[in-house]
Every structure is written in structure tokens, then in C-alpha cells.
Design a protein around this motif. Structure first.
Motif, short mmCIF file in Angstrom:
data_model
loop_
_atom_site.label_atom_id
_atom_site.label_comp_id
_atom_site.label_asym_id
_atom_site.label_seq_id
_atom_site.Cartn_x
_atom_site.Cartn_y
_atom_site.Cartn_z
N GLU A 61 0.83 -1.22 0.00
CA GLU A 61 0.00 0.00 0.00
C GLU A 61 0.86 1.26 0.00
O GLU A 61 0.63 2.20 0.76
CB GLU A 61 -0.93 -0.01 1.22
N LEU A 62 1.85 1.26 -0.89
CA LEU A 62 2.74 2.41 -1.01
C LEU A 62 2.61 3.06 -2.39
O LEU A 62 3.49 3.80 -2.82
CB LEU A 62 4.20 1.96 -0.79
N GLY A 63 1.50 2.77 -3.05
CA GLY A 63 1.30 3.31 -4.40
C GLY A 63 1.13 4.81 -4.44
O GLY A 63 1.28 5.42 -5.50
N ASP A 64 0.84 5.45 -3.29
CA ASP A 64 0.65 6.90 -3.28
C ASP A 64 1.93 7.66 -2.91
O ASP A 64 1.89 8.87 -2.65
CB ASP A 64 -0.48 7.27 -2.31
N PRO A 81 17.70 10.52 12.82
CA PRO A 81 16.59 11.37 12.37
C PRO A 81 15.40 11.30 13.32
O PRO A 81 15.11 10.26 13.91
CB PRO A 81 16.23 10.76 11.00
N ASP A 82 14.73 12.41 13.45
CA ASP A 82 13.59 12.54 14.37
C ASP A 82 12.29 12.41 13.58
O ASP A 82 11.90 13.31 12.86
CB ASP A 82 13.66 13.88 15.09
N PHE A 83 11.61 11.26 13.73
CA PHE A 83 10.38 11.00 12.99
C PHE A 83 9.22 11.86 13.50
O PHE A 83 8.23 12.03 12.78
CB PHE A 83 9.99 9.53 13.10
N SER A 84 9.31 12.38 14.71
CA SER A 84 8.19 13.14 15.27
C SER A 84 7.92 14.43 14.49
O SER A 84 6.81 14.97 14.56
CB SER A 84 8.47 13.49 16.73
N LYS A 85 8.89 14.89 13.73
CA LYS A 85 8.72 16.11 12.96
C LYS A 85 8.11 15.87 11.58
O LYS A 85 7.84 16.81 10.85
CB LYS A 85 10.08 16.81 12.81
N LYS A 90 3.81 10.74 5.88
CA LYS A 90 5.16 10.17 5.88
C LYS A 90 5.33 9.18 7.03
O LYS A 90 5.94 8.11 6.86
CB LYS A 90 6.19 11.29 5.99
N LYS A 91 4.76 9.49 8.19
CA LYS A 91 4.83 8.57 9.32
C LYS A 91 4.11 7.26 8.99
O LYS A 91 4.59 6.18 9.34
CB LYS A 91 4.18 9.20 10.56
N HIS A 92 2.98 7.38 8.30
CA HIS A 92 2.22 6.19 7.91
C HIS A 92 3.04 5.31 6.98
O HIS A 92 3.10 4.08 7.15
CB HIS A 92 0.92 6.62 7.23
N HIS A 93 3.69 5.92 6.00
CA HIS A 93 4.52 5.15 5.07
C HIS A 93 5.68 4.48 5.79
O HIS A 93 6.03 3.33 5.53
CB HIS A 93 5.06 6.07 3.97
N LEU A 94 6.29 5.20 6.73
CA LEU A 94 7.41 4.64 7.48
C LEU A 94 6.96 3.48 8.36
O LEU A 94 7.70 2.50 8.54
CB LEU A 94 8.08 5.73 8.31
N ASP A 95 5.76 3.56 8.92
CA ASP A 95 5.22 2.46 9.72
C ASP A 95 5.03 1.21 8.86
O ASP A 95 5.34 0.09 9.28
CB ASP A 95 3.88 2.86 10.35
N ILE A 96 4.51 1.41 7.64
CA ILE A 96 4.33 0.28 6.72
C ILE A 96 5.68 -0.36 6.38
O ILE A 96 5.83 -1.59 6.38
CB ILE A 96 3.63 0.75 5.43
N ILE A 97 6.65 0.49 6.09
CA ILE A 97 7.97 -0.01 5.73
C ILE A 97 8.61 -0.75 6.90
O ILE A 97 9.25 -1.79 6.72
CB ILE A 97 8.87 1.16 5.26
N TYR A 142 12.77 4.04 2.63
CA TYR A 142 11.67 4.92 2.25
C TYR A 142 12.02 5.70 0.98
O TYR A 142 11.24 5.76 0.03
CB TYR A 142 11.36 5.87 3.40
N TYR A 143 13.20 6.32 0.97
CA TYR A 143 13.60 7.08 -0.22
C TYR A 143 13.90 6.17 -1.40
O TYR A 143 13.68 6.55 -2.56
CB TYR A 143 14.80 7.97 0.12
N LEU A 144 14.38 4.97 -1.12
CA LEU A 144 14.60 4.01 -2.20
C LEU A 144 13.27 3.64 -2.86
O LEU A 144 13.17 3.56 -4.09
CB LEU A 144 15.29 2.76 -1.66
N MET A 145 12.24 3.44 -2.05
CA MET A 145 10.91 3.12 -2.59
C MET A 145 10.39 4.27 -3.45
O MET A 145 9.82 4.05 -4.53
CB MET A 145 9.93 2.84 -1.44
#
Length: 252
Positions: A61-64, A81-85, A90-97, A142-145
Motif C-alpha cells: 500500500e505504497l502506491g501513493d 533522524p527525528d520522525f516526530s517532525k 510520511k509517518k504512515h509510510h514509514l510504519d508500513i515499511i 523509504y527514499y529508495l521506494m
């Protein structure tokens, strides 16, 4: 594949009897997720993994994701890196990854070693966290995807003549006369390099990379973290050279 047409035909007949009549084409169109295209007139053979990348993004579910032109971002220079910012998307995508990190890395490794040499180094760095990824490694993947989404149709092309690599060889010959005759007489040419002290590695190890061309066509490539910690750029180069010298000596 083979040179004995009779044996190939016998195998086809046996396969047809066992599994039903099949469609046998003279050239392969797809093999293990790799799309193949022959252009006899142009003298090219092209391979891409667009469908496999699309399937990867769809499964998780990373098609977007928004595509990017290069698999790197200034955020990747940060040691922690601080994910809270980050925004919610982006947080949702990182959780999936994070949840699918190991399987995603496996697919990316397959892409990197088959027809996508451009992602070999970034894939090597991201996949070091296969079983316990750090925030840095999550960002790398994430950036590779995002890069794969933008460049899913990029392909590895083998040409009969006139490749970009051959043009670079000719430029080297014109620039460095002493190399001219050697390069022109060698069908196999290799490039190699090493960086120095990856600050994201606990032991500050460097990374070696290489690519090998045959008649101007890329046939082998790789990226590997060095086992020793180099104390200077020169030392990193020496470790790199010794590593590949050992590979050559054992016939790899």
C-alpha cells in the motif's frame, strides 16, 4: 536454452504432454519478474522490472508515494533522524515499511542484483538493518521506494554497438594517451571505487563498489561494506583493491 535444437523440441513435446499445449515464442518476454524486449533492427536487448516494482508498492500500500529522481535526501545525513517532525502521511509510510522491512529488502536486493545496478549501494546500506532497522535505515528504504516509483521503467540495455559506456571509454582514450591502446584492445573494462568512513556504521567502515563492462555493456556490479576499518581515504582504497585482488585470484 541450448545449442541442440532436437533436444529442445523433445523437451517441449514432453512439457506439452504433461501440462498441455503451451505457447513457445522464439524470444523470452518475461523471466522471474524481469520484462525482456528484443529489437533486432536496433541491436538492443532491454530488461526492466517495472511490473515487479508496481507489485511491491501495491502489496504494501505504497502506491501513493511521491516519486523522486535520486534515492538520496539531505535527511539521510542525520545520524539519528527525528520522525516526530514528519507529517502524518510520511509517518504512515514509514510504519508500513517498518512492518514489512525484511520482505521489502529482499525484493530490493533482487532488483539490485538483476537489472537495477543504480540502487546497489543504497540497497546495501538499507538492508544492513534487516532484522532490527534503525530510523536511518528506515529512511533509506523509504527514499529508495520513492525512487523506484519514479524510475520503475528504467531498464538495463545491452547494445550491439554505440553504448554510453563505450563513449566514455573513448573519451578516456583521448584524454589519457597512455591508456588509449590498452582500453581499445580490451573487451573487458572495470571501474572500482571506495568511500571513506560511513558515520552511520558503528565501526566507521567504508564501502567498496565496482562495475564491469564487456564490449561497453554492464555485466557485473556490486557494493560491499569493508570488513576492516580504514583510517584514511588511501587505506580505504587499499582495502578495496586487496578485496577485489583476492576475488580475482580465486576466480570469482
Amino acid at each position: 536454452t541450448g545449442t541442440d535444437n532436437k533436444k529442445i523440441e523433445d523437451l517441449r513435446e514432453k512439457a506439452n504432454k504433461r501440462f498441455g499445449e503451451g505457447q513457445w515464442t522464439p524470444n523470452v518476454d518475461s523471466f522471474l519478474g524481469i520484462n525482456c524486449h528484443h529489437d533486432i533492427a536496433a541491436g538492443t536487448f532491454t530488461m526492466d522490472v517495472a511490473s515487479k516494482i508496481e507489485q511491491l508498492l501495491e502489496d504494501y500500500e505504497l502506491g501513493d508515494l511521491n516519486g523522486i529522481d535520486v534515492p538520496f535526501n539531505a535527511e539521510l545525513d542525520k545520524v539519528d533522524p527525528d520522525f516526530s517532525k514528519f507529517d502524518d502521511k510520511k509517518k504512515h509510510h514509514l510504519d508500513i515499511i517498518r512492518k514489512n522491512f525484511a520482505s521489502s529488502c529482499g525484493t530490493c536486493i533482487y532488483l539490485a542484483i538483476t537489472v537495477r545496478p543504480d540502487i546497489a549501494t543504497i540497497c546495501n546500506r538499507a538492508c544492513r538493518g534487516m532484522h532490527g532497522p534503525t530510523n536511518h535505515q528506515l529512511l533509506l528504504l523509504y527514499y529508495l521506494m520513492r525512487y523506484l516509483r519514479k524510475t520503475k521503467h528504467d531498464a538495463l540495455v545491452y547494445r550491439r554497438a554505440g553504448s554510453a559506456a563505450q563513449n566514455s571509454f573513448e573519451l578516456l582514450c583521448d584524454t589519457f594517451n597512455e591508456l588509449g591502446q590498452q582500453l581499445k584492445q580490451r573487451p573487458i573494462i572495470a571501474y572500482a571505487d571506495a568511500d571513506f568512513a560511513d558515520k552511520h556504521d558503528a565501526r566507521l567502515r567504508s564501502t567498496s563498489g565496482y562495475c564491469i563492462f564487456v564490449f561497453g555493456n554492464l555485466v557485473s556490479w556490486g557494493s560491499k561494506r569493508q570488513s576492516l576499518t580504514a583510517k584514511s581515504t588511501m587505506a580505504a582504497e587499499l582495502v578495496h583493491d586487496n578485496f577485489h585482488a583476492r576475488r580475482i585470484s580465486v576466480g570469482e
